[in-house]
Design an enzyme around this catalytic site. Structure first.
Site, PDB file in Angstrom:
ATOM      1  N   ASP A 176     -16.458   8.315  24.108  1.00  7.30           N
ATOM      2  CA  ASP A 176     -15.830   7.302  23.246  1.00  7.30           C
ATOM      3  C   ASP A 176     -16.832   6.297  22.707  1.00  7.30           C
ATOM      4  OD1 ASP A 176     -13.491   8.380  24.919  1.00  7.30           O
ATOM      5  OD2 ASP A 176     -12.581   7.268  23.263  1.00  7.30           O
TER       6      ASP A 176
ATOM      7  N   ARG B  34      -7.526  -0.105  19.881  1.00  9.60           N
ATOM      8  CA  ARG B  34      -8.139   0.495  21.064  1.00  9.60           C
ATOM      9  C   ARG B  34      -9.613   0.061  21.097  1.00  9.60           C
ATOM     10  NH1 ARG B  34      -6.550   6.176  22.822  1.00  9.60           N
ATOM     11  NH2 ARG B  34      -7.138   5.162  24.780  1.00  9.60           N
TER      12      ARG B  34
HETATM   13  O1  MRU Z   1      -7.427   7.788  25.741  1.00  6.41           O
HETATM   14  P1  MRU Z   1      -7.818   8.924  24.855  1.00  6.41           P
HETATM   15  O2  MRU Z   1      -6.936  10.109  24.986  1.00  6.41           O
HETATM   16  O3  MRU Z   1      -8.018   8.476  23.430  1.00  6.41           O
HETATM   17  O4  MRU Z   1      -9.252   9.350  25.402  1.00  6.41           O
HETATM   18  C1  MRU Z   1      -9.926  10.392  24.776  1.00  6.41           C
HETATM   19  C2  MRU Z   1     -11.197  10.730  25.440  1.00  6.41           C
HETATM   20  O5  MRU Z   1     -11.605  10.129  26.407  1.00  6.41           O
HETATM   21  C3  MRU Z   1     -12.017  11.797  24.777  1.00  6.41           C
HETATM   22  O6  MRU Z   1     -12.736  12.525  25.721  1.00  6.41           O
HETATM   23  C4  MRU Z   1     -12.993  11.109  23.823  1.00  6.41           C
HETATM   24  O7  MRU Z   1     -12.302  10.284  22.937  1.00  6.41           O
HETATM   25  C5  MRU Z   1     -13.778  12.065  23.069  1.00  6.41           C
HETATM   26  S1  MRU Z   1     -12.770  12.861  21.877  1.00  6.41           S
HETATM   27  C6  MRU Z   1     -13.654  13.986  21.033  1.00  6.41           C
END
Ligand code: MRU
Length: 370
Positions: free
Chosen positions: A240, A90
Protein backbone atom coordinates in the site's frame (compact mmCIF):
# COMPACT_ATOMS: atom_id res chain seq x y z
CA UNK A 1 -8.32 -15.91 -18.65
CA UNK A 2 -11.04 -14.19 -16.61
CA UNK A 3 -10.07 -10.77 -15.28
CA UNK A 4 -12.42 -9.08 -12.79
CA UNK A 5 -13.41 -5.47 -13.55
CA UNK A 6 -13.72 -3.62 -10.23
CA UNK A 7 -14.39 -0.17 -11.70
CA UNK A 8 -15.42 1.41 -14.97
CA UNK A 9 -16.14 4.90 -16.24
CA UNK A 10 -19.44 4.88 -18.14
CA UNK A 11 -21.88 7.44 -19.56
CA UNK A 12 -24.15 6.70 -16.59
CA UNK A 13 -21.52 7.23 -13.90
CA UNK A 14 -18.74 5.31 -12.18
CA UNK A 15 -19.67 1.64 -11.99
CA UNK A 16 -18.09 -0.47 -9.25
CA UNK A 17 -18.31 -4.16 -8.51
CA UNK A 18 -19.32 -4.27 -4.83
CA UNK A 19 -16.42 -6.24 -3.30
CA UNK A 20 -18.18 -6.43 0.08
CA UNK A 21 -20.63 -8.88 -1.46
CA UNK A 22 -18.11 -11.19 -3.10
CA UNK A 23 -17.98 -14.11 -3.52
CA UNK A 24 -21.67 -14.67 -2.77
CA UNK A 25 -23.02 -12.06 -5.19
CA UNK A 26 -21.66 -10.10 -8.15
CA UNK A 27 -23.45 -6.79 -7.73
CA UNK A 28 -22.45 -3.52 -9.41
CA UNK A 29 -23.23 -0.04 -8.13
CA UNK A 30 -23.34 3.14 -10.17
CA UNK A 31 -22.19 6.41 -8.62
CA UNK A 32 -22.99 9.84 -9.99
CA UNK A 33 -21.67 11.98 -7.13
CA UNK A 34 -18.04 12.21 -6.00
CA UNK A 35 -19.14 12.07 -2.35
CA UNK A 36 -20.67 8.66 -3.02
CA UNK A 37 -17.38 7.53 -4.55
CA UNK A 38 -15.56 8.68 -1.40
CA UNK A 39 -18.03 6.73 0.74
CA UNK A 40 -17.61 3.65 -1.46
CA UNK A 41 -13.83 3.79 -0.98
CA UNK A 42 -14.15 4.24 2.79
CA UNK A 43 -16.65 1.40 3.08
CA UNK A 44 -14.59 -1.00 0.89
CA UNK A 45 -16.94 -1.33 -2.09
CA UNK A 46 -13.61 -0.93 -3.87
CA UNK A 47 -10.29 -1.55 -2.14
CA UNK A 48 -6.65 -2.33 -2.89
CA UNK A 49 -4.17 0.51 -3.29
CA UNK A 50 -4.04 0.98 -7.10
CA UNK A 51 -7.80 0.50 -7.48
CA UNK A 52 -8.37 3.13 -4.78
CA UNK A 53 -6.20 5.45 -6.88
CA UNK A 54 -8.34 4.80 -9.97
CA UNK A 55 -11.50 5.39 -7.91
CA UNK A 56 -10.09 8.69 -6.61
CA UNK A 57 -9.24 9.86 -10.15
CA UNK A 58 -12.74 8.94 -11.35
CA UNK A 59 -14.22 10.60 -8.25
CA UNK A 60 -12.49 13.86 -9.18
CA UNK A 61 -13.72 13.48 -12.77
CA UNK A 62 -17.25 12.94 -11.53
CA UNK A 63 -17.00 16.00 -9.25
CA UNK A 64 -15.86 18.16 -12.15
CA UNK A 65 -18.37 16.70 -14.60
CA UNK A 66 -21.36 17.14 -12.28
CA UNK A 67 -20.32 20.41 -10.66
CA UNK A 68 -23.05 23.08 -10.71
CA UNK A 69 -20.34 25.64 -11.58
CA UNK A 70 -21.13 27.77 -14.61
CA UNK A 71 -17.72 29.49 -14.75
CA UNK A 72 -14.13 28.30 -14.58
CA UNK A 73 -13.67 30.50 -11.48
CA UNK A 74 -16.54 28.76 -9.65
CA UNK A 75 -15.17 25.31 -10.57
CA UNK A 76 -11.69 26.35 -9.42
CA UNK A 77 -13.18 27.26 -6.03
CA UNK A 78 -14.97 23.92 -5.73
CA UNK A 79 -12.07 21.74 -6.93
CA UNK A 80 -10.07 21.56 -3.63
CA UNK A 81 -13.19 20.42 -1.77
CA UNK A 82 -13.67 17.57 -4.24
CA UNK A 83 -10.05 16.43 -3.77
CA UNK A 84 -10.13 16.81 0.02
CA UNK A 85 -13.29 14.72 0.34
CA UNK A 86 -11.68 11.90 -1.60
CA UNK A 87 -8.39 12.26 0.32
CA UNK A 88 -10.13 11.70 3.67
CA UNK A 89 -11.03 8.10 2.96
CA UNK A 90 -8.14 5.69 3.42
CA UNK A 91 -4.85 7.02 4.81
CA UNK A 92 -2.33 4.25 4.12
CA UNK A 93 -2.67 3.61 0.37
CA UNK A 94 -0.44 6.24 -1.19
CA UNK A 95 -1.89 5.59 -4.66
CA UNK A 96 -4.92 7.56 -3.50
CA UNK A 97 -2.80 10.67 -2.93
CA UNK A 98 -0.75 10.02 -6.05
CA UNK A 99 -3.94 9.98 -8.15
CA UNK A 100 -5.32 13.13 -6.51
CA UNK A 101 -2.04 14.94 -7.08
CA UNK A 102 -2.06 13.92 -10.71
CA UNK A 103 -5.62 15.19 -11.18
CA UNK A 104 -4.69 18.47 -9.44
CA UNK A 105 -1.70 18.91 -11.75
CA UNK A 106 -3.85 18.33 -14.83
CA UNK A 107 -6.45 20.81 -13.55
CA UNK A 108 -3.74 23.44 -12.97
CA UNK A 109 -2.33 22.83 -16.45
CA UNK A 110 -5.76 23.40 -17.97
CA UNK A 111 -6.21 26.60 -15.99
CA UNK A 112 -2.82 27.83 -17.16
CA UNK A 113 -3.79 27.17 -20.78
CA UNK A 114 -7.00 29.21 -20.28
CA UNK A 115 -9.20 26.24 -21.21
CA UNK A 116 -12.95 26.85 -21.08
CA UNK A 117 -15.32 25.00 -18.74
CA UNK A 118 -16.34 22.32 -21.21
CA UNK A 119 -12.75 21.64 -22.25
CA UNK A 120 -11.74 21.28 -18.58
CA UNK A 121 -14.59 18.85 -17.94
CA UNK A 122 -13.68 16.66 -20.91
CA UNK A 123 -9.95 16.76 -20.21
CA UNK A 124 -10.36 15.80 -16.55
CA UNK A 125 -12.57 12.85 -17.50
CA UNK A 126 -9.97 11.83 -20.09
CA UNK A 127 -7.22 12.02 -17.46
CA UNK A 128 -9.13 9.73 -15.08
CA UNK A 129 -9.68 7.22 -17.88
CA UNK A 130 -5.99 7.41 -18.71
CA UNK A 131 -5.07 6.62 -15.09
CA UNK A 132 -7.22 3.50 -15.38
CA UNK A 133 -5.66 2.45 -18.71
CA UNK A 134 -2.15 2.96 -17.35
CA UNK A 135 -2.88 0.65 -14.41
CA UNK A 136 -3.62 -2.13 -16.87
CA UNK A 137 -0.29 -1.59 -18.64
CA UNK A 138 1.74 -1.28 -15.43
CA UNK A 139 0.27 -4.49 -14.02
CA UNK A 140 1.20 -6.39 -17.18
CA UNK A 141 4.78 -5.14 -16.94
CA UNK A 142 5.04 -5.91 -13.21
CA UNK A 143 3.71 -9.37 -13.99
CA UNK A 144 6.38 -10.00 -16.62
CA UNK A 145 9.24 -8.82 -14.41
CA UNK A 146 8.00 -10.81 -11.42
CA UNK A 147 7.13 -14.01 -13.27
CA UNK A 148 10.83 -14.68 -13.85
CA UNK A 149 11.22 -15.10 -10.09
CA UNK A 150 8.46 -17.67 -9.78
CA UNK A 151 9.34 -21.38 -9.76
CA UNK A 152 8.81 -23.51 -12.88
CA UNK A 153 6.66 -25.70 -10.70
CA UNK A 154 5.59 -25.56 -7.07
CA UNK A 155 3.70 -23.71 -4.36
CA UNK A 156 3.69 -19.95 -3.91
CA UNK A 157 1.97 -17.92 -1.20
CA UNK A 158 0.35 -14.50 -1.23
CA UNK A 159 -1.55 -12.38 1.31
CA UNK A 160 -4.77 -10.36 1.18
CA UNK A 161 -5.89 -9.62 -2.38
CA UNK A 162 -3.50 -7.99 -4.80
CA UNK A 163 -5.37 -9.13 -7.88
CA UNK A 164 -7.46 -7.44 -10.56
CA UNK A 165 -10.00 -6.46 -7.91
CA UNK A 166 -7.31 -4.50 -6.09
CA UNK A 167 -5.73 -2.74 -9.07
CA UNK A 168 -8.22 -2.45 -11.94
CA UNK A 169 -5.59 -4.16 -14.12
CA UNK A 170 -4.55 -7.83 -13.86
CA UNK A 171 -3.25 -7.36 -10.33
CA UNK A 172 0.22 -6.88 -8.91
CA UNK A 173 1.07 -9.96 -6.81
CA UNK A 174 -1.66 -11.98 -8.52
CA UNK A 175 -0.59 -10.43 -11.82
CA UNK A 176 2.86 -11.97 -11.31
CA UNK A 177 1.26 -15.33 -10.54
CA UNK A 178 -1.12 -15.01 -13.48
CA UNK A 179 1.64 -14.18 -16.00
CA UNK A 180 3.84 -17.00 -14.64
CA UNK A 181 0.90 -19.40 -14.94
CA UNK A 182 0.17 -18.28 -18.49
CA UNK A 183 3.84 -18.84 -19.32
CA UNK A 184 3.30 -22.46 -18.41
CA UNK A 185 4.69 -22.51 -14.88
CA UNK A 186 2.78 -25.03 -12.82
CA UNK A 187 1.96 -22.95 -9.78
CA UNK A 188 -0.26 -23.81 -6.87
CA UNK A 189 -1.18 -20.84 -4.69
CA UNK A 190 -1.52 -20.97 -0.90
CA UNK A 191 -4.03 -18.29 0.06
CA UNK A 192 -4.16 -17.15 3.70
CA UNK A 193 -7.72 -16.07 4.48
CA UNK A 194 -6.53 -12.65 5.77
CA UNK A 195 -8.52 -11.90 8.88
CA UNK A 196 -10.31 -9.79 9.81
CA UNK A 197 -11.77 -8.68 6.48
CA UNK A 198 -11.08 -11.97 4.68
CA UNK A 199 -9.77 -10.52 1.42
CA UNK A 200 -7.85 -13.78 0.91
CA UNK A 201 -10.79 -16.11 1.46
CA UNK A 202 -13.40 -13.95 -0.24
CA UNK A 203 -11.52 -12.21 -3.04
CA UNK A 204 -8.21 -13.93 -3.87
CA UNK A 205 -9.76 -17.39 -3.69
CA UNK A 206 -12.58 -16.15 -5.95
CA UNK A 207 -10.24 -14.53 -8.49
CA UNK A 208 -7.85 -17.49 -8.71
CA UNK A 209 -10.71 -19.95 -8.94
CA UNK A 210 -12.39 -17.95 -11.71
CA UNK A 211 -9.04 -17.70 -13.50
CA UNK A 212 -8.47 -21.46 -13.32
CA UNK A 213 -5.32 -21.16 -11.19
CA UNK A 214 -5.04 -23.97 -8.60
CA UNK A 215 -5.14 -22.83 -4.99
CA UNK A 216 -5.53 -23.99 -1.44
CA UNK A 217 -7.15 -21.70 1.10
CA UNK A 218 -5.51 -21.72 4.54
CA UNK A 219 -6.21 -19.87 7.77
CA UNK A 220 -3.72 -17.20 8.79
CA UNK A 221 -2.35 -19.27 11.66
CA UNK A 222 -1.30 -22.04 9.25
CA UNK A 223 1.27 -19.84 7.49
CA UNK A 224 4.24 -20.88 9.68
CA UNK A 225 3.38 -24.54 9.36
CA UNK A 226 3.33 -24.40 5.56
CA UNK A 227 6.50 -22.30 5.29
CA UNK A 228 8.36 -24.74 7.54
CA UNK A 229 7.38 -27.67 5.33
CA UNK A 230 9.92 -26.64 2.69
CA UNK A 231 7.23 -26.84 0.05
CA UNK A 232 6.71 -23.12 -0.57
CA UNK A 233 9.04 -21.78 -3.26
CA UNK A 234 8.19 -18.07 -3.01
CA UNK A 235 5.86 -15.50 -1.47
CA UNK A 236 4.60 -12.50 -3.40
CA UNK A 237 2.35 -9.79 -1.98
CA UNK A 238 1.28 -6.28 -2.95
CA UNK A 239 1.93 -3.09 -0.99
CA UNK A 240 0.00 0.00 0.00
CA UNK A 241 2.97 2.29 0.53
CA UNK A 242 6.70 1.71 0.15
CA UNK A 243 9.07 4.11 1.92
CA UNK A 244 12.33 5.34 0.38
CA UNK A 245 14.33 2.61 2.15
CA UNK A 246 12.04 -0.18 0.91
CA UNK A 247 10.06 -0.73 4.13
CA UNK A 248 6.61 -1.69 2.86
CA UNK A 249 3.13 -1.38 4.35
CA UNK A 250 0.69 -4.05 3.31
CA UNK A 251 -2.34 -5.80 4.75
CA UNK A 252 -2.07 -6.71 8.43
CA UNK A 253 -0.37 -10.08 8.74
CA UNK A 254 2.16 -9.49 5.96
CA UNK A 255 4.95 -8.68 8.44
CA UNK A 256 4.64 -11.99 10.26
CA UNK A 257 4.62 -13.87 6.94
CA UNK A 258 7.83 -12.07 5.88
CA UNK A 259 9.58 -12.87 9.17
CA UNK A 260 8.55 -16.52 8.95
CA UNK A 261 9.71 -16.55 5.34
CA UNK A 262 13.21 -15.44 6.35
CA UNK A 263 13.32 -17.99 9.16
CA UNK A 264 12.45 -20.72 6.66
CA UNK A 265 14.56 -19.47 3.72
CA UNK A 266 11.59 -18.71 1.50
CA UNK A 267 12.09 -15.63 -0.70
CA UNK A 268 9.57 -12.87 0.06
CA UNK A 269 8.78 -10.49 -2.83
CA UNK A 270 6.65 -7.39 -3.20
CA UNK A 271 4.93 -6.43 -6.44
CA UNK A 272 3.81 -2.81 -6.72
CA UNK A 273 3.65 0.04 -9.22
CA UNK A 274 5.93 3.08 -8.99
CA UNK A 275 2.86 5.04 -7.80
CA UNK A 276 3.02 3.02 -4.55
CA UNK A 277 6.48 4.41 -3.73
CA UNK A 278 6.53 7.25 -1.24
CA UNK A 279 10.06 8.57 -1.50
CA UNK A 280 9.11 11.57 0.65
CA UNK A 281 9.37 9.40 3.75
CA UNK A 282 12.68 7.81 4.76
CA UNK A 283 11.32 4.61 6.31
CA UNK A 284 8.28 2.64 7.37
CA UNK A 285 8.02 4.39 10.75
CA UNK A 286 6.51 7.32 8.85
CA UNK A 287 3.74 5.34 7.14
CA UNK A 288 0.30 6.19 8.57
CA UNK A 289 -1.51 3.00 9.55
CA UNK A 290 -5.26 3.02 9.06
CA UNK A 291 -7.23 1.95 12.12
CA UNK A 292 -10.50 0.41 11.03
CA UNK A 293 -13.60 -0.38 13.04
CA UNK A 294 -13.37 -2.96 15.85
CA UNK A 295 -16.62 -4.37 14.56
CA UNK A 296 -14.75 -5.87 11.59
CA UNK A 297 -12.92 -7.98 14.21
CA UNK A 298 -15.76 -8.83 16.56
CA UNK A 299 -18.16 -9.62 13.73
CA UNK A 300 -17.96 -11.59 10.48
CA UNK A 301 -20.42 -10.38 7.87
CA UNK A 302 -22.66 -8.92 10.53
CA UNK A 303 -22.58 -11.97 12.82
CA UNK A 304 -20.98 -11.42 16.24
CA UNK A 305 -18.21 -13.94 16.93
CA UNK A 306 -16.80 -12.41 20.13
CA UNK A 307 -18.31 -11.00 23.33
CA UNK A 308 -18.78 -7.26 23.56
CA UNK A 309 -15.12 -6.51 24.37
CA UNK A 310 -12.61 -3.99 23.01
CA UNK A 311 -10.92 -5.11 19.78
CA UNK A 312 -8.05 -3.59 17.82
CA UNK A 313 -7.96 -3.30 14.08
CA UNK A 314 -4.81 -1.86 12.53
CA UNK A 315 -5.54 -2.56 8.86
CA UNK A 316 -1.87 -2.67 7.76
CA UNK A 317 1.56 -3.49 9.08
CA UNK A 318 5.03 -2.58 7.89
CA UNK A 319 7.55 -5.14 6.71
CA UNK A 320 11.12 -3.89 7.22
CA UNK A 321 13.21 -3.91 4.05
CA UNK A 322 15.58 -6.61 5.36
CA UNK A 323 12.85 -9.21 4.89
CA UNK A 324 12.15 -8.25 1.27
CA UNK A 325 14.20 -10.14 -1.34
CA UNK A 326 13.08 -7.89 -4.24
CA UNK A 327 10.40 -5.41 -5.28
CA UNK A 328 8.86 -5.88 -8.75
CA UNK A 329 7.72 -2.66 -10.42
CA UNK A 330 6.66 -1.82 -13.98
CA UNK A 331 10.07 -0.29 -14.57
CA UNK A 332 12.14 -3.20 -13.36
CA UNK A 333 13.16 -5.04 -10.23
CA UNK A 334 14.61 -3.35 -7.17
CA UNK A 335 16.88 -5.15 -4.73
CA UNK A 336 18.77 -3.95 -1.65
CA UNK A 337 20.04 -1.34 -1.05
CA UNK A 338 16.54 -0.05 -1.78
CA UNK A 339 17.25 3.59 -1.10
CA UNK A 340 19.34 3.57 -4.27
CA UNK A 341 17.47 1.05 -6.44
CA UNK A 342 14.03 2.57 -5.77
CA UNK A 343 15.28 6.10 -6.36
CA UNK A 344 16.78 5.01 -9.69
CA UNK A 345 13.55 3.32 -10.76
CA UNK A 346 11.42 6.30 -9.74
CA UNK A 347 13.67 8.66 -11.70
CA UNK A 348 13.88 6.46 -14.78
CA UNK A 349 11.84 7.34 -17.85
CA UNK A 350 8.34 6.05 -18.33
CA UNK A 351 8.87 5.17 -21.98
CA UNK A 352 11.00 2.18 -21.22
CA UNK A 353 8.63 0.85 -18.64
CA UNK A 354 5.40 -0.96 -18.91
CA UNK A 355 4.65 -1.24 -22.54
CA UNK A 356 7.58 -3.39 -23.62
CA UNK A 357 7.83 -5.07 -20.24
CA UNK A 358 11.59 -4.79 -20.50
CA UNK A 359 13.86 -2.22 -18.92
CA UNK A 360 15.75 -0.22 -21.55
CA UNK A 361 18.80 -0.22 -19.33
CA UNK A 362 18.85 -3.03 -16.77
CA UNK A 363 21.63 -1.32 -14.86
CA UNK A 364 19.50 1.73 -14.17
CA UNK A 365 16.43 -0.35 -13.43
CA UNK A 366 18.24 -2.13 -10.62
CA UNK A 367 19.67 -5.60 -10.49
CA UNK A 368 17.69 -8.42 -12.07
CA UNK A 369 17.76 -12.09 -11.38
CA UNK A 370 20.59 -13.73 -13.32
O1 MRU B 1 -7.69 -2.98 3.02
P1 MRU B 1 -7.46 -3.35 1.59
O2 MRU B 1 -8.27 -4.51 1.14
O3 MRU B 1 -7.57 -2.15 0.68
O4 MRU B 1 -5.93 -3.81 1.55
C1 MRU B 1 -5.38 -4.20 0.34
C2 MRU B 1 -3.99 -4.68 0.48
O5 MRU B 1 -3.41 -4.68 1.53
C3 MRU B 1 -3.30 -5.05 -0.80
O6 MRU B 1 -2.39 -6.08 -0.59
C4 MRU B 1 -2.56 -3.82 -1.32
O7 MRU B 1 -3.44 -2.74 -1.43
C5 MRU B 1 -1.93 -4.06 -2.60
S1 MRU B 1 -3.15 -4.17 -3.85
C6 MRU B 1 -2.43 -4.48 -5.32
Amino acid sequence: MYVAQPIEWTDHGVVMLDQRRLPAEEITRTYTDYREVAKAVREMVIRGAPAIGVAAAMGVALGVQKSPATTVEALTKEFPEICDTLAKTRPTAVDLFWALERMRRRFDELLRSNADLNTIRQAIIAEAREVHLEKKATDEAIGHFGAEFMPKEGQVMTQCNAGALATAGIGTALGVIRVAFEQGRKLHVLVPETRPYLQGARLTAWELHRGGIPLTLITDNMVGHFLKSGKVAAIVTGADRIAANGDAANKIGTYQIAVLAKENNVPFYIAAPISTLDLSIPDGEHIPIEERSAEEVTHIQGVRIAPDVPAAHPAFDVTPNRYIRAIFTERGVAEAPYTESLRRLAASSVERSAISGQPEDPERAGPRKP
